[in-house]
Write an enzyme that holds these catalytic residues in place. Sequence first.
Site, PDB file in Angstrom:
ATOM      1  N   ASP A   1      45.294  34.581  47.779  1.00 54.80           N
ATOM      2  CA  ASP A   1      45.242  34.230  46.361  1.00 54.80           C
ATOM      3  C   ASP A   1      44.688  32.827  46.138  1.00 54.80           C
ATOM      4  OD1 ASP A   1      46.077  36.456  44.784  1.00 54.80           O
ATOM      5  OD2 ASP A   1      48.116  36.204  45.494  1.00 54.80           O
TER       6      ASP A   1
ATOM      7  N   GLU B   1      48.087  39.462  47.685  1.00 53.02           N
ATOM      8  CA  GLU B   1      47.957  38.412  48.695  1.00 53.02           C
ATOM      9  C   GLU B   1      47.921  38.974  50.116  1.00 53.02           C
ATOM     10  OE1 GLU B   1      47.747  35.270  51.004  1.00 53.02           O
ATOM     11  OE2 GLU B   1      47.754  34.910  48.846  1.00 53.02           O
TER      12      GLU B   1
ATOM     13  N   ASN C   1      45.136  39.411  21.303  1.00 47.05           N
ATOM     14  CA  ASN C   1      45.041  40.823  21.649  1.00 47.05           C
ATOM     15  C   ASN C   1      43.569  41.206  21.638  1.00 47.05           C
ATOM     16  OD1 ASN C   1      45.093  43.578  21.892  1.00 47.05           O
ATOM     17  ND2 ASN C   1      46.339  43.965  20.057  1.00 47.05           N
TER      18      ASN C   1
ATOM     19  N   GLY D   1      39.348  24.660  71.808  1.00 46.16           N
ATOM     20  CA  GLY D   1      38.963  23.995  73.040  1.00 46.16           C
ATOM     21  C   GLY D   1      40.096  23.223  73.690  1.00 46.16           C
TER      22      GLY D   1
END
Length: 412
Positions: free
Chosen positions: A167, A138, A72, A246
């Site tokens: 992501d 994302e 924590n 191409g």
Amino acid sequence: MTKALEGVRVLDMTHVQSGPSATQLLGWLGADVVKLEAPGGDITRKQLRDLPGVDSLYFTMLNCNKRSITLNTKSERGKEILTELIRRSDVMVENFGPGAVDRMGFTWERIQEINPRIVYASIKGFGEGPYTNFKAYEVVAQAMGGSMSTTGFADGPPLATGAQIGDSGTGIHAVAGILAALFQRENTGRGQRVNVAMQHAVLNLCRVKLRDQQRLEHGPLAEYPNAQDTAYADEVPRSGNASGGGQPGWAVRCAPGGPNDYVYVIVQPVGWKPLSALIGRPELADDPEWATPESRLPKLGKMFQLIEEWSSTLPKWDVLEQLNAHNIPCGPILSTKEIVEDESLAANDMVVRVEHPERGTFTTVGSPLKLSDSPVDIVTSPLLGEHNAEVYVGELGLGDEELRLLKTNGVI
């Protein structure tokens, strides 16, 4: 055998996908990745679960080759322990919202004071500017990085790609920055900041579309089947399955017509004669209306229609066999099921089976980075806080009694 990043300690303060994908790559390369989680754990441990009470595949597939500790960091004792973890690390990676680590009391200046040699990498959604505080996901990154506007068919909406370029694509960019900073540290003795934004990473992957945006200034993009669409007069069109390069390419349907019964075919100048024979139209090889790339360019849709009239009568593996026999570039559209069952991918350690202590065996993606002197062993993702005693007692020197009190007081 030693690993490429053996001896490098990574303090992994990341969650969800962009950060964990980066730190997992570092772990695959041999770094000691210590994943620091809040006592409740990375949110993805519980997201999209397929088995009740067991870490999800979302978590396990992004967090192999790591150790897990809980802390924590809002508590005073937690801040003291975090300070010691930073002091002992070579790399620190985080992907919290903008300013979150600063608000913990760990600005870049403070981190440098604690450990001048540390490489501190941050993954954010956006760079400095009007988008800085946008929430990044994302597909948001795909939308704002140039991918979605150029993906899909011209008469349909913009589409997201299934590849997680926002992501995991950003995570790969972050790894490149981290490795460069570690290399530079060998010369300078100093660590540095590494910043990577998801929008920027997607844009880097869309550079050929920026190329085409500039080419538009000199006329329509003939390589695109919808080049004459006036709706796209001044911006790059959605190109469907056209290669946009191409050499023209397209996904042609095969028998029996299932959702992934397709082969992607590229028509090179040298391949037109054997291809025209394969599809039963040998006369097109010498027809001035079809014989040259320039003559075929305005008729790409018709050209691939002719190829599909042939391919749609055969299974895709037969189509592949015949095309490859004439050295015509092609590839099957592989479904996720086919990929999981692909023996060659398994033989190349790209589809890997891993034993997990609670869920049993699961399948994951192996390392695409193949180093001859640094082989990768995929190790299962850690359980939440599995390495608390190993790190806090065995490495930081805390006593067993303090470890118990830290748990009782909600610090770990």
